[in-house]
Write a protein that holds these residues in place. Structure first.
Motif, PDB file in Angstrom:
ATOM      1  N   ALA A 107       1.358  -1.656   0.069  1.00  0.00           N
ATOM      2  CA  ALA A 107       0.080   0.047   0.200  1.00  0.00           C
ATOM      3  C   ALA A 107       1.240   1.352  -0.005  1.00  0.00           C
ATOM      4  CB  ALA A 107      -0.612  -0.529   1.187  1.00  0.00           C
ATOM      5  N   PRO A 108       0.147   2.588  -0.524  1.00  0.00           N
ATOM      6  CA  PRO A 108       0.869   3.636  -0.848  1.00  0.00           C
ATOM      7  C   PRO A 108       0.710   4.430   0.596  1.00  0.00           C
ATOM      8  CG  PRO A 108      -1.141   3.713  -1.566  1.00  0.00           C
ATOM      9  CD  PRO A 108      -0.768   2.442  -1.803  1.00  0.00           C
ATOM     10  N   VAL A 109       2.456   5.129   0.766  1.00  0.00           N
ATOM     11  CA  VAL A 109       2.666   6.296   1.638  1.00  0.00           C
ATOM     12  C   VAL A 109       3.206   7.334   1.258  1.00  0.00           C
ATOM     13  CG1 VAL A 109       3.558   6.813   3.563  1.00  0.00           C
ATOM     14  CG2 VAL A 109       3.325   4.200   3.790  1.00  0.00           C
ATOM     15  N   PHE A 110       2.045   8.651   1.889  1.00  0.00           N
ATOM     16  CA  PHE A 110       2.093   9.714   1.879  1.00  0.00           C
ATOM     17  C   PHE A 110       2.845  10.713   2.732  1.00  0.00           C
ATOM     18  CE2 PHE A 110      -1.194   7.734  -0.423  1.00  0.00           C
ATOM     19  CZ  PHE A 110      -0.868   7.353  -2.192  1.00  0.00           C
ATOM     20  N   THR A 111       3.452  11.552   1.953  1.00  0.00           N
ATOM     21  CA  THR A 111       3.933  12.917   2.818  1.00  0.00           C
ATOM     22  C   THR A 111       3.079  14.054   2.167  1.00  0.00           C
ATOM     23  OG1 THR A 111       5.506  13.940   1.816  1.00  0.00           O
ATOM     24  CG2 THR A 111       6.412  12.274   3.188  1.00  0.00           C
ATOM     25  N   ALA A 112       3.014  15.197   3.683  1.00  0.00           N
ATOM     26  CA  ALA A 112       2.648  16.629   2.487  1.00  0.00           C
ATOM     27  C   ALA A 112       1.973  16.264   0.573  1.00  0.00           C
ATOM     28  CB  ALA A 112       2.645  17.503   3.608  1.00  0.00           C
TER      29      ALA A 112
END
Length: 240
Positions: A193-198
């Motif tokens: 699954a993807p992980v995001f920052t701002a």
């Protein structure tokens, strides 16, 4: 009485049999610099590494081209500005580890399978962090290993959220998770699954297991882990 000429420096620097000799020599020069040794003369470099001055000059030229080393007007060598950007990247990685590693540990604890965090590295994906399960049979990917970007759950999820087109990638963006069996190698399966920052996508969190233990229902745990990690990093975990 005639004085004996001093013996020239000898090529005594240890060279790895699995690496590139010229790269090893250049890195040996870099390792001479420290908080207490911030400037070095060509003589000091040659003496400390055992490299001939002509060899050291070639290595210094390459390091200079990469802005890793600079030659001052007085002839002394100092570290170049590229070192600062490398240090910044390292510090950011260390800060990321303080957040990501506990998330991987929790995922391993809840699923009893190995978990890793991958980021894109050129045309590959890099295993940046990894926590192994206690299972006797598991895959043996290590931190620093490079894997295909077009194979495996992690690679496909990275591609999807980097804008790859097609039905498969559209589905990944809608589901926010991918469970796939035996794609990179038939013996290993994964859920990612993807992980995001701002600032957007930073990487993917991936659970891997032997194919005979593949359990798509664990996608819920992986997705939840990615969502929580995204929130901790100040990002938004929403379908794209």
């Amino acid at each position: 009485m005639l004085k004996k000429s001093p013996k020239p420096a000898t090529e005594s620097i240890p060279i790895s049999t699995s690496g590139v000799a010229a790269v090893d020599k250049a890195l040996a020069i870099l390792r001479l610099f420290s908080s207490t040794q911030r400037e070095l003369s060509l003589h000091q470099i040659s003496t400390s590494t055992g490299l001939y001055k002509s060899t050291a000059l070639r290595m210094l030229a390459s390091l200079g081209n990469a802005l890793l080393v600079m030659k001052r007007a007085d002839g002394m060598y100092v570290l170049g500005p590229a070192i600062a950007s490398l240090n910044t990247a390292y510090q950011e990685q260390e800060s990321l580890g303080m957040v990501i590693i506990p998330a991987l540990e929790n995922l391993v604890k809840s699923t009893q399978e190995s978990a890793a965090f991958h980021v894109r590295e050129a045309n590959k994906r890099l295993c940046l962090f990894r926590v192994d399960s206690q299972q006797a049979l598991r895959d043996h990917i290590k931190v620093g290993d490079l894997l295909p970007i077009d194979k495996g759950a992690g690679g496909k999820v990275l591609q999807a959220f980097e804008g790859a087109t097609g039905k498969v990638f559209n589905q990944i963006r809608s589901d926010m998770v991918l469970a796939i069996s035996g794609d990179r190698t038939k013996e290993i399966s994964g859920i990612s699954a993807p992980v995001f920052t701002a600032d957007g996508l930073i990487g993917v969190i991936t659970l891997t297991m032997p194919t005979y233990r593949f359990d798509p229902s664990k996608a819920l745990a992986v997705k939840a882990s990615a969502k929580k990690l995204t929130e901790l990093l100040g990002g938004q975990f929403t379908s794209r």
